[in-house]
Scaffold this motif. Structure first.
Motif, mmCIF file in Angstrom:
data_model
loop_
_atom_site.group_PDB
_atom_site.id
_atom_site.type_symbol
_atom_site.label_atom_id
_atom_site.label_comp_id
_atom_site.label_asym_id
_atom_site.label_seq_id
_atom_site.Cartn_x
_atom_site.Cartn_y
_atom_site.Cartn_z
ATOM 1 N N LYS A 87 9.501 14.545 -14.357
ATOM 2 C CA LYS A 87 10.251 15.763 -14.062
ATOM 3 C C LYS A 87 11.624 15.396 -13.526
ATOM 4 N N GLU A 88 12.619 16.168 -13.944
ATOM 5 C CA GLU A 88 13.981 15.954 -13.476
ATOM 6 C C GLU A 88 14.304 16.888 -12.321
ATOM 7 N N VAL A 89 14.867 16.323 -11.280
ATOM 8 C CA VAL A 89 15.304 17.066 -10.104
ATOM 9 C C VAL A 89 16.830 17.071 -10.120
ATOM 10 N N PRO A 90 17.472 18.241 -10.249
ATOM 11 C CA PRO A 90 18.932 18.259 -10.334
ATOM 12 C C PRO A 90 19.588 17.693 -9.077
ATOM 13 N N ILE A 91 20.576 16.822 -9.277
ATOM 14 C CA ILE A 91 21.363 16.272 -8.168
ATOM 15 C C ILE A 91 22.840 16.348 -8.540
ATOM 16 N N ILE A 92 23.683 16.124 -7.554
ATOM 17 C CA ILE A 92 25.117 15.915 -7.794
ATOM 18 C C ILE A 92 25.403 14.444 -7.521
ATOM 19 N N PHE A 93 25.898 13.752 -8.525
ATOM 20 C CA PHE A 93 26.205 12.325 -8.435
ATOM 21 C C PHE A 93 27.682 12.178 -8.073
ATOM 22 N N THR A 94 27.959 11.433 -7.001
ATOM 23 C CA THR A 94 29.337 11.220 -6.551
ATOM 24 C C THR A 94 29.662 9.744 -6.624
ATOM 25 N N GLY B 137 0.756 -1.238 0.000
ATOM 26 C CA GLY B 137 0.000 0.000 0.000
ATOM 27 C C GLY B 137 0.787 1.290 0.000
ATOM 28 N N TYR B 138 2.067 1.259 -0.331
ATOM 29 C CA TYR B 138 2.839 2.500 -0.380
ATOM 30 C C TYR B 138 2.386 3.365 -1.550
ATOM 31 N N ASP B 139 2.332 4.665 -1.344
ATOM 32 C CA ASP B 139 1.911 5.610 -2.382
ATOM 33 C C ASP B 139 3.065 6.088 -3.245
ATOM 34 N N PHE B 140 4.279 6.067 -2.694
ATOM 35 C CA PHE B 140 5.450 6.541 -3.423
ATOM 36 C C PHE B 140 6.576 5.527 -3.226
ATOM 37 N N ILE B 141 7.166 5.116 -4.349
ATOM 38 C CA ILE B 141 8.189 4.076 -4.339
ATOM 39 C C ILE B 141 9.444 4.666 -4.974
ATOM 40 N N LEU B 142 10.531 4.657 -4.215
ATOM 41 C CA LEU B 142 11.769 5.287 -4.663
ATOM 42 C C LEU B 142 12.861 4.253 -4.864
ATOM 43 N N GLU B 143 13.770 4.556 -5.802
ATOM 44 C CA GLU B 143 14.940 3.724 -6.081
ATOM 45 C C GLU B 143 16.201 4.501 -5.721
ATOM 46 N N MET B 144 17.172 3.817 -5.183
ATOM 47 C CA MET B 144 18.491 4.430 -5.024
ATOM 48 C C MET B 144 19.553 3.351 -4.860
ATOM 49 N N ASP B 145 20.811 3.740 -5.076
ATOM 50 C CA ASP B 145 21.937 2.835 -4.892
ATOM 51 C C ASP B 145 22.363 2.826 -3.427
ATOM 52 N N ALA B 146 23.111 1.792 -3.062
ATOM 53 C CA ALA B 146 23.548 1.637 -1.674
ATOM 54 C C ALA B 146 24.864 2.337 -1.377
ATOM 55 N N ASP B 147 25.531 2.868 -2.404
ATOM 56 C CA ASP B 147 26.935 3.252 -2.261
ATOM 57 C C ASP B 147 27.178 4.742 -2.043
ATOM 58 N N PHE B 148 26.107 5.519 -1.775
ATOM 59 C CA PHE B 148 26.181 6.961 -1.550
ATOM 60 C C PHE B 148 26.509 7.760 -2.807
ATOM 61 N N SER B 149 26.465 7.114 -3.979
ATOM 62 C CA SER B 149 26.571 7.909 -5.209
ATOM 63 C C SER B 149 25.331 8.796 -5.351
ATOM 64 N N HIS B 150 24.222 8.340 -4.791
ATOM 65 C CA HIS B 150 23.020 9.156 -4.662
ATOM 66 C C HIS B 150 22.975 9.697 -3.233
ATOM 67 N N ASP B 151 22.914 11.012 -3.094
ATOM 68 C CA ASP B 151 22.866 11.632 -1.774
ATOM 69 C C ASP B 151 21.495 11.374 -1.147
ATOM 70 N N PRO B 152 21.434 10.671 -0.010
ATOM 71 C CA PRO B 152 20.134 10.384 0.585
ATOM 72 C C PRO B 152 19.265 11.612 0.839
ATOM 73 N N LYS B 153 19.874 12.761 1.094
ATOM 74 C CA LYS B 153 19.082 13.978 1.326
ATOM 75 C C LYS B 153 18.199 14.325 0.134
ATOM 76 N N ASP B 154 18.622 13.922 -1.059
ATOM 77 C CA ASP B 154 17.831 14.216 -2.258
ATOM 78 C C ASP B 154 16.569 13.366 -2.351
ATOM 79 N N LEU B 155 16.457 12.317 -1.531
ATOM 80 C CA LEU B 155 15.218 11.541 -1.498
ATOM 81 C C LEU B 155 14.024 12.441 -1.176
ATOM 82 N N VAL B 156 14.235 13.398 -0.289
ATOM 83 C CA VAL B 156 13.150 14.302 0.101
ATOM 84 C C VAL B 156 12.693 15.133 -1.096
#
Length: 249
Positions: free
Chosen positions: A204-211, A88-107
């Motif tokens: 829609k694209e949300v700008p991030i910095i990928f590390t 029953g989740y309304d929003f489903i997100l994907e991310m990598d485990a290695d911090f290449s995606h900044d978790p703060k950008d999940l918000v």
């Protein structure tokens, strides 16, 4: 229960898994987490099981699905999507485990869908130029021109088509016939965005910095790019002979 869950596929992520889980749970927005582990030989799943005892005291926030082996990134996410929809989740997100995606950008990805009208929000490396840190120039160019190639072939209005940092609203994953998704590697990310767009959803694209990762092993391989290059042509041609009926609002 949170209305949003973050799916994190893992294989040999012992060095990152504890930190990524703690960081996501420390965000101002409450997210649940689903780890889909492909039988990591380094004990990644065992660490997650230890953490479940700490985090799942009053409600289940940290979920774990253990698979028998490496079955592909795409199948890991589809397994996760089905798990999230069933619960029953309304929003489903994907991310990598290695911090290449900044978790703060999940918000930011969540708010783009929950508050600002997106059906799919994409953490984009290329929405405002090239925002990649610690990649060799050859890999930056390969990734950038791969996305340009996909836009040229498919006409999809997305600059970072291979991005793996994404938020889907529930209706998108209920509409897309997940059993028909063909790609299992990183081209899976292209196919999901393309199909969502063909069904008329708002991307829609949300700008991030990928590390690039600093710990653990990269999962990239030449076969990943081969699948994407030839698969995009096949996917586009096949789409000419399919009907995509937009979901009802």
């Amino acid at each position: 229960m949170s209305n949003a869950i973050v799916i994190i596929p893992t294989y040999k992520e012992r060095e990152n898994i504890r930190s990524i889980i703690d960081t996501v749970f420390g965000l101002p927005k409450d997210f649940d987490i689903l780890i889909v582990d492909d039988n990591s030989p380094d004990g990644t799943a065992e660490i997650v099981e230890e953490m479940q005892a700490a985090y799942n005291t009053t409600q289940t926030r940290l979920h774990l699905l253990k698979r028998p082996g490496k079955l592909g990134l795409g199948t890991a996410y589809i397994t996760g999507f089905k798990f999230a929809l069933e619960r029953g989740y309304d929003f489903i997100l994907e991310m990598d485990a290695d911090f290449s995606h900044d978790p703060k950008d999940l918000v930011h990805l969540y708010l783009s869908c929950a508050e600002f009208g997106s059906d799919v929000s994409i953490g984009s490396r290329y929405a405002t130029g090239v925002n990649v840190v610690n990649w060799p120039m050859g890999r930056v160019l390969l990734s950038y021109f791969a996305s340009s190639y996909v836009r040229l072939i498919t006409s999809i209005p997305v600059r970072d088509t291979t991005a793996g940092f994404v938020c889907y609203s529930r209706k998108v994953l209920e509409t897309i016939p997940l059993h028909q998704i063909k790609f299992v590697g990183y081209a899976f990310q292209i196919e999901m965005k393309f199909i969502a767009w063909k069904y008329g959803f708002i991307l829609k694209e949300v700008p991030i910095i990928f590390t690039d990762r600093t710990r653990g092993e990269s999962k990239m391989s030449p076969g990943i790019f081969k699948e994407a290059f030839f698969g995009v042509l096949q996917m586009t041609i096949q789409s000419w002979f399919r009907k995509y009926i937009p979901a009802q609002s």
